[in-house]
Design a protein around this motif. Structure first.
Motif, PDB file in Angstrom:
ATOM      1  N   VAL A   1      -6.035   0.063   4.910  1.00 43.07           N
ATOM      2  CA  VAL A   1      -5.021  -0.902   4.479  1.00 43.07           C
ATOM      3  C   VAL A   1      -4.437  -1.688   5.649  1.00 43.07           C
ATOM      4  O   VAL A   1      -3.612  -2.578   5.439  1.00 43.07           O
TER       5      VAL A   1
ATOM      6  N   SER B   1      -2.629  -5.244   3.985  1.00 43.57           N
ATOM      7  CA  SER B   1      -1.331  -4.973   3.364  1.00 43.57           C
ATOM      8  C   SER B   1      -0.211  -5.775   4.015  1.00 43.57           C
ATOM      9  O   SER B   1      -0.160  -5.927   5.233  1.00 43.57           O
TER      10      SER B   1
ATOM     11  N   ALA C   1       0.841  -1.201   0.000  1.00 42.42           N
ATOM     12  CA  ALA C   1       0.000   0.000   0.000  1.00 42.42           C
ATOM     13  C   ALA C   1       0.873   1.247   0.000  1.00 42.42           C
ATOM     14  O   ALA C   1       1.860   1.333   0.725  1.00 42.42           O
TER      15      ALA C   1
END
Length: 252
Positions: free
Chosen positions: A212, A216, A37
């Motif tokens: 995220v 992630s 991310a």
């Protein structure tokens, strides 16, 4: 990191606009098979860096490498053919084709049959199994015969992801895939991205750190065109500069 070799990398990447430095001396590495991310507050340079990575912008200085090869001067279309495929922040599907037809067109494009719309359904039936598989990947099987323009916004983004997957990308670059979504669609789309990212390399631009957090493998935080933190969620969320950027600064 040996099990996750670098697949996309920048060295000293810089982009200026009439004296304003939007991206400054960025060294950024994306490793194969990871969901990476790229986040930051308003004006951080995320979109500029994304456009540099995909060669929609030319850098003022620095280099970009994809799978070990210098692509600093490559054309975007050639990168797509080599497996570096981006999706756009604004959904880019054919609004008056069905969901099934949209994915089939993407498959035709991959197999150099983009202009085969005139073929009979029988002639295109060879794509049906692949279309069905891609729609299953993104949870759109019940919508296969729906016209794309009729889909809810979140489902349109799922369709866009299906057409991206049809290109058999080695690296998928997603430009703010949750933009404009309500909370329910954000959660659904985050789960979808996490699911399709398994075994694939994904770079996702996002402004919201919390979005995220759970999906992630690695997060890079930009502020004013420079990387200020990088690591997993626990690492970057505890970083004082990141906390200042998000708690003390404005958001996208």
């Amino acid at each position: 990191m040996d099990s996750h070799p670098a697949i996309l990398e920048t060295r000293g990447l810089t982009r200026e606009f009439s004296g304003f430095v939007a991206v400054s001396d960025v060294n950024f590495t994306v490793r194969s098979g990871m969901l990476h991310a790229l986040i930051g507050p308003n004006g951080a340079g995320k979109s500029t860096l994304f456009n540099l990575l995909t060669r929609f912008l030319a850098p003022s200085a620095g280099q970009i490498f994809y799978d070990g090869q210098d692509i600093t001067k490559a054309r975007p279309a050639s990168l797509a053919r080599r497996g570096l495929v981006r999706s756009f922040q604004i959904s880019s599907v054919f609004p008056h084709l069905s969901v099934h037809e949209n994915v089939r067109v993407a498959l035709q494009s991959k197999h150099a049959e983009t202009f085969g719309f005139w073929k009979s359904d029988g002639g295109l039936s060879k794509y049906d199994d692949a279309v069905d598989s891609l729609l299953a990947d993104v949870g759109l099987e019940p919508y296969a015969q729906r016209i794309a323009v009729e889909l809810p916004y979140g489902r349109k983004r799922a369709l866009e992801l299906a057409t991206t997957l049809a290109m058999e990308p080695r690296v998928i670059l997603l430009d703010e895939p949750m933009a404009g979504m309500g909370q329910e669609d954000i959660q659904r789309t985050a789960q979808l991205i996490q699911r399709v990212a398994k075994g694939r390399t994904v770079v996702m631009v996002e402004h919201n750190l919390s979005v995220v957090a759970d999906i992630s493998d690695r997060i890079t935080v930009l502020r004013r065109g420079e990387i200020i933190a990088e690591g997993d969620y626990d690492t970057v969320s505890a970083d004082p500069e990141v906390r200042q950027a998000y708690i003390g600064g404005s958001h996208d």
